[in-house]
Design an enzyme around this catalytic site. Sequence first.
Site, PDB file in Angstrom:
ATOM      1  N   SER A 219       1.946  15.736 110.437  1.00  0.00           N
ATOM      2  CA  SER A 219       1.763  15.578 111.893  1.00  0.00           C
ATOM      3  C   SER A 219       2.210  16.855 112.591  1.00  0.00           C
ATOM      4  O   SER A 219       2.901  17.692 111.993  1.00  0.00           O
ATOM      5  CB  SER A 219       2.629  14.401 112.355  1.00  0.00           C
TER       6      SER A 219
ATOM      7  N   TYR B 136       9.546   8.574 113.738  1.00  0.00           N
ATOM      8  CA  TYR B 136       8.266   9.157 113.307  1.00  0.00           C
ATOM      9  C   TYR B 136       8.452  10.648 113.020  1.00  0.00           C
ATOM     10  O   TYR B 136       7.982  11.172 112.007  1.00  0.00           O
ATOM     11  CB  TYR B 136       7.232   8.932 114.417  1.00  0.00           C
TER      12      TYR B 136
HETATM   13  P1  NAP Z   1      -4.318   4.312 112.669  1.00  0.00           P
HETATM   14  O1  NAP Z   1      -5.730   4.088 113.079  1.00  0.00           O
HETATM   15  O2  NAP Z   1      -3.226   3.542 113.314  1.00  0.00           O
HETATM   16  O3  NAP Z   1      -4.229   4.201 111.085  1.00  0.00           O
HETATM   17  C1  NAP Z   1      -3.032   3.933 110.396  1.00  0.00           C
HETATM   18  C2  NAP Z   1      -3.380   3.259 109.099  1.00  0.00           C
HETATM   19  O4  NAP Z   1      -2.176   2.905 108.393  1.00  0.00           O
HETATM   20  C3  NAP Z   1      -4.148   1.953 109.328  1.00  0.00           C
HETATM   21  O5  NAP Z   1      -5.095   1.795 108.316  1.00  0.00           O
HETATM   22  C4  NAP Z   1      -3.043   0.934 109.195  1.00  0.00           C
HETATM   23  O6  NAP Z   1      -3.484  -0.364 108.897  1.00  0.00           O
HETATM   24  C5  NAP Z   1      -2.285   1.539 108.029  1.00  0.00           C
HETATM   25  N1  NAP Z   1      -1.009   0.858 107.873  1.00  0.00           N
HETATM   26  C6  NAP Z   1       0.014   0.818 108.744  1.00  0.00           C
HETATM   27  N2  NAP Z   1       0.986   0.026 108.255  1.00  0.00           N
HETATM   28  C7  NAP Z   1       0.559  -0.435 107.052  1.00  0.00           C
HETATM   29  C8  NAP Z   1       1.114  -1.281 106.072  1.00  0.00           C
HETATM   30  N3  NAP Z   1       2.311  -1.857 106.212  1.00  0.00           N
HETATM   31  N4  NAP Z   1       0.383  -1.537 104.953  1.00  0.00           N
HETATM   32  C9  NAP Z   1      -0.843  -1.007 104.800  1.00  0.00           C
HETATM   33  N5  NAP Z   1      -1.420  -0.184 105.686  1.00  0.00           N
HETATM   34  C10 NAP Z   1      -0.713   0.097 106.796  1.00  0.00           C
HETATM   35  O7  NAP Z   1      -3.961   5.809 112.973  1.00  0.00           O
HETATM   36  P2  NAP Z   1      -4.459   7.185 112.341  1.00  0.00           P
HETATM   37  O8  NAP Z   1      -4.352   8.164 113.411  1.00  0.00           O
HETATM   38  O9  NAP Z   1      -5.730   7.027 111.605  1.00  0.00           O
HETATM   39  O10 NAP Z   1      -3.261   7.460 111.324  1.00  0.00           O
HETATM   40  C11 NAP Z   1      -3.456   7.896 109.997  1.00  0.00           C
HETATM   41  C12 NAP Z   1      -2.317   8.843 109.640  1.00  0.00           C
HETATM   42  O11 NAP Z   1      -2.428  10.020 110.427  1.00  0.00           O
HETATM   43  C13 NAP Z   1      -0.925   8.285 109.903  1.00  0.00           C
HETATM   44  O12 NAP Z   1      -0.046   8.682 108.868  1.00  0.00           O
HETATM   45  C14 NAP Z   1      -0.542   8.958 111.201  1.00  0.00           C
HETATM   46  O13 NAP Z   1       0.843   9.056 111.356  1.00  0.00           O
HETATM   47  C15 NAP Z   1      -1.186  10.315 110.989  1.00  0.00           C
HETATM   48  N6  NAP Z   1      -1.386  11.102 112.192  1.00  0.00           N
HETATM   49  C16 NAP Z   1      -2.201  10.673 113.204  1.00  0.00           C
HETATM   50  C17 NAP Z   1      -2.361  11.473 114.338  1.00  0.00           C
HETATM   51  C18 NAP Z   1      -3.218  11.087 115.487  1.00  0.00           C
HETATM   52  O14 NAP Z   1      -3.214  11.784 116.495  1.00  0.00           O
HETATM   53  N7  NAP Z   1      -3.990  10.022 115.405  1.00  0.00           N
HETATM   54  C19 NAP Z   1      -1.701  12.691 114.409  1.00  0.00           C
HETATM   55  C20 NAP Z   1      -0.894  13.099 113.370  1.00  0.00           C
HETATM   56  C21 NAP Z   1      -0.747  12.297 112.259  1.00  0.00           C
HETATM   57  P3  NAP Z   1      -3.700  -1.440 110.099  1.00  0.00           P
HETATM   58  O15 NAP Z   1      -5.000  -1.081 110.747  1.00  0.00           O
HETATM   59  O16 NAP Z   1      -3.704  -2.729 109.365  1.00  0.00           O
HETATM   60  O17 NAP Z   1      -2.528  -1.304 111.032  1.00  0.00           O
END
Ligand code: NAP
Length: 253
Positions: free
Chosen positions: A145, A158
């Site tokens: 991140s 986080y």
């Molecule tokens: P997201 O749409 O919230 O995706 C997060 C994923 O993690 C979802 O599939 C979620 O499943 C899964 N997850 C959370 N808790 C879980 C659990 N207990 N067991 C199994 N799966 C679980 O957000 P995203 O942006 O795509 O995030 C993906 C990664 O990128 C994360 O590590 C996030 O920190 C990182 N990231 C995102 C951003 C951004 O701006 N979006 C920036 C930097 C880093 P559910 O749908 O069931 O909750």
Amino acid sequence: MSLKMFSLEGKTALVTGANTGLGQGICTAYAEAGAKVIGVARRSCQETADKIAAFSGSFTEIIADLSDSSAIPHIVEAAGKACGRVDILVNNAGIIKRCDAADVTMADWDAVININEKMVFFLCQAFAREWIADKRGGKIINIASMLSYQGGVRVPAYTASKSAIMGITRALANEWAAHGINVNAIAPGYMATNNTENLRKDDQRSDEILSRIPAGRWGTPEDITGAAVFLASDASAYVHGFTLAVDGGWLAR
Ligand code: NAP
């Protein structure tokens, strides 16, 4: 140089958090690049499966709750049964909890650290043990991140977890590069997914963020797929322990 070095034909990739957002984008890109894809999620990945079926790609889902490290043996066994050897592991699943540092509870702290940091390390360990034993190497891509570099605001657990991801990525690369295992990370900038929904709904924060992104827009899941394919492919054979920012220029400011 041949573009074949970016192909994932003949490889199997396991991606956590495969049902939505960045994980769904990575699964789709890997399948397009020729990999068999295994998506791990706590709920159905039907939308991801449908996107991949649309171009006759290969996708299998494993349902597991990644807050509990006892899920690891199940994931390893189910992946082996479904596709044989896993060659690429993407630790993408993660959660964020926004709260003033003064009010963070230990339960929330543990929830974030368990999924974003502890589970990532032990999934890396589980697959690397197999790759070291069979001497065929592998690829690990951890999702970091901007808060691997910066402190952030109202998300201290986080930030701790994502800062750890950059450190774990370096530490594992140092031990495993000699075994033919590439451990790298991608640090997405501000991407339009569920993770940032509350930020994007807050007009003031959204404007502040957008005005600081040189590219002038939120990123999309598709934006990180080039880096994800590169780090999973033979093209990155000599890249170890690096966290690649895909951030519209955020860190350059
Ligand atoms: P997201 O749409 O919230 O995706 C997060 C994923 O993690 C979802 O599939 C979620 O499943 C899964 N997850 C959370 N808790 C879980 C659990 N207990 N067991 C199994 N799966 C679980 O957000 P995203 O942006 O795509 O995030 C993906 C990664 O990128 C994360 O590590 C996030 O920190 C990182 N990231 C995102 C951003 C951004 O701006 N979006 C920036 C930097 C880093 P559910 O749908 O069931 O909750």
